[in-house]
Design a protein around this motif. Structure first.
Motif, mmCIF file in Angstrom:
data_model
loop_
_atom_site.group_PDB
_atom_site.id
_atom_site.type_symbol
_atom_site.label_atom_id
_atom_site.label_comp_id
_atom_site.label_asym_id
_atom_site.label_seq_id
_atom_site.Cartn_x
_atom_site.Cartn_y
_atom_site.Cartn_z
ATOM 1 N N GLU A 95 -9.932 14.061 -0.433
ATOM 2 C CA GLU A 95 -9.110 14.678 0.549
ATOM 3 C C GLU A 95 -9.348 15.595 1.406
ATOM 4 O O GLU A 95 -9.531 16.893 1.579
ATOM 5 N N SER B 263 6.672 10.757 5.857
ATOM 6 C CA SER B 263 5.131 10.280 5.877
ATOM 7 C C SER B 263 5.156 9.019 6.646
ATOM 8 O O SER B 263 5.827 8.430 6.660
ATOM 9 N N MET C 252 0.812 -1.315 -0.043
ATOM 10 C CA MET C 252 -0.190 -0.060 -0.150
ATOM 11 C C MET C 252 0.828 1.156 0.105
ATOM 12 O O MET C 252 0.502 2.157 -0.527
ATOM 13 N N SER C 253 2.011 1.209 0.600
ATOM 14 C CA SER C 253 2.925 2.362 0.864
ATOM 15 C C SER C 253 3.603 2.713 -0.940
ATOM 16 O O SER C 253 3.533 3.734 -1.217
ATOM 17 N N ALA D 233 0.682 4.480 4.737
ATOM 18 C CA ALA D 233 0.142 4.573 3.232
ATOM 19 C C ALA D 233 -0.587 5.479 2.977
ATOM 20 O O ALA D 233 -0.643 6.196 1.947
ATOM 21 N N SER D 234 -1.740 5.639 3.674
ATOM 22 C CA SER D 234 -2.638 6.659 3.505
ATOM 23 C C SER D 234 -2.095 8.165 3.425
ATOM 24 O O SER D 234 -2.437 8.948 2.643
ATOM 25 N N THR E 270 0.932 8.945 2.700
ATOM 26 C CA THR E 270 1.754 9.119 1.532
ATOM 27 C C THR E 270 0.954 9.475 0.418
ATOM 28 O O THR E 270 1.255 10.130 -0.454
ATOM 29 N N PHE E 271 -0.410 8.745 0.254
ATOM 30 C CA PHE E 271 -1.214 9.435 -0.913
ATOM 31 C C PHE E 271 -1.509 10.771 -0.801
ATOM 32 O O PHE E 271 -1.437 11.430 -1.688
ATOM 33 N N ASP E 272 -1.582 11.271 0.490
ATOM 34 C CA ASP E 272 -1.882 12.727 0.594
ATOM 35 C C ASP E 272 -0.676 13.380 0.635
ATOM 36 O O ASP E 272 -0.688 14.633 -0.194
ATOM 37 N N SER F 224 0.550 3.687 -2.918
ATOM 38 C CA SER F 224 0.440 5.136 -2.686
ATOM 39 C C SER F 224 1.564 6.215 -3.195
ATOM 40 O O SER F 224 1.136 7.363 -3.292
ATOM 41 N N ASP G 127 0.754 5.365 -7.721
ATOM 42 C CA ASP G 127 -0.494 5.472 -8.482
ATOM 43 C C ASP G 127 -0.894 7.057 -8.623
ATOM 44 O O ASP G 127 -1.432 7.279 -9.747
ATOM 45 N N TYR H 232 -11.284 9.868 -4.426
ATOM 46 C CA TYR H 232 -10.829 10.138 -3.067
ATOM 47 C C TYR H 232 -11.224 11.369 -2.468
ATOM 48 O O TYR H 232 -10.698 12.473 -3.225
#
Length: 324
Positions: A198, A164, A24-25, A167-168, A170-172, A28, A31, A196
């Motif tokens: 934010e 970070s 997931m990391s 995972a979540s 990191t997306f942010d 994130s 993608d 998503y």
């Protein structure tokens, strides 16, 4: 920065992936760049994945990731993303850390993702700066690197050095990178690709329990769980919890039973034992220290509660997890 920044060519990103990282990391980090290339006329990101010795990397889920080369061959670029998970010290030796310190100045942004922050800290690059780590490691991270200002934020940017907590976040953080480099409109389009919303700021605290939409629909229950999180190492009585929250004990019991199907006392204990299991499994802390950090003054009481909940004592669980 809200206006789009015009660049010549795509942003050149190097991802350094260590074994025992989270899929997931990695996703994130990757993608959002892939999506950015999809929503604009011309590609705005170009990336490659490297590993410490140029060998395929096995993630915690068992998936093996092929890489494009060896970290020893890295030269320069726009952004360097370091993704690490369990046992980062085993997978990144002194030569790796020395190489990181040397090449970091050749990148505009250097980010430590999840346990990647430990690599940055070990190199000395974070000395005197703000940084974060995964919430399970915040206390140990701060103790290991007293020259840092460790914050419990989802992600932290301090000049060119970013960290970070998971995972979540990191997306942010990647959306922040997209917004900073290519504007808010592109960042919104990228978020929309993943449906998503934010809603988190970088400075939002990392939660122990991810409440999803519970905070919106059941704010009183969410507040109770957050208070339990903050007091795991010094648990309150249910009556004291209710007083702190401004509830009656009966109301607190009803909130938990109706929504979660479990009383607040049992939920609180489960929360503490889950935190203890993670410490037994993922840290070198003594069992005595784990007991204290999860709110047990008695080692025997902790062991009994742990065995009853997980079916094995903390010592047995740790022994089973050790490499043969």
């Amino acid at each position: 920065m809200s206006k789009k920044v015009h660049r010549q060519g795509p942003l050149d990103v190097t991802i350094v992936l260590l074994p025992e990282s989270s899929i997931m990391s990695l996703a994130s980090a990757l993608d959002p760049m892939r999506a950015a290339n999809r929503v604009v006329p011309e590609p705005v990101f170009r990336w490659k994945i490297l590993s410490p010795q140029g060998k395929p990397v096995q993630l915690t889920c068992g998936l093996e990731i092929r890489v494009d080369g060896d970290f020893a061959d890295v030269t320069s670029g726009d952004a360097l993303l370091l993704i690490a998970g369990f046992n980062q010290d085993r997978h990144a030796d002194r030569t790796f850390v020395a190489r990181l310190k040397k090449v970091a100045r050749r990148f505009g942004v250097v980010a430590g993702i999840e346990s990647g922050c430990w690599l940055l800290a070990r190199s000395g690059l974070l000395d005197g700066r703000d940084a974060t780590a995964h919430w399970e490691e915040l206390e140990d991270f701060a103790a290991a690197f007293p020259a840092l200002n460790v914050r419990a934020d989802r992600f932290v940017t301090d000049g060119p050095l970013w960290t970070s907590g998971g995972a979540s976040p990191t997306f942010d953080m990647m959306l922040h990178l997209v917004r900073e480099q290519f504007g808010s409109a592109v960042a919104l389009d990228v978020a929309s690709v993943f449906v998503y919303d934010e809603t988190h700021a970088a400075t939002d605290a990392q939660p122990l329990v991810s409440l999803g939409r519970l905070g919106e629909h059941q704010p009183e229950l969410a507040a109770a769980i957050r208070l339990m999180e903050r007091t795991i190492d010094r648990p309150l009585t249910i009556a004291a919890l209710a007083r702190r929250l401004g509830f009656s004990t009966r109301k607190l019991e009803t909130l938990f039973t109706n929504r979660l199907g479990i009383g607040p006392g049992k939920y609180y204990l489960r929360l503490r034992l889950t935190a203890a299991q993670r410490m037994v499994r993922d840290t070198p802390l003594s069992i005595q220290d784990v007991a204290l950090r999860s709110g047990f003054d008695s080692l025997s009481a902790f062991s009994r509660a742990f065995r009853h909940h997980f079916g094995a004592s903390p010592l047995k669980l740790r022994a089973e997890l050790r490499p043969k």
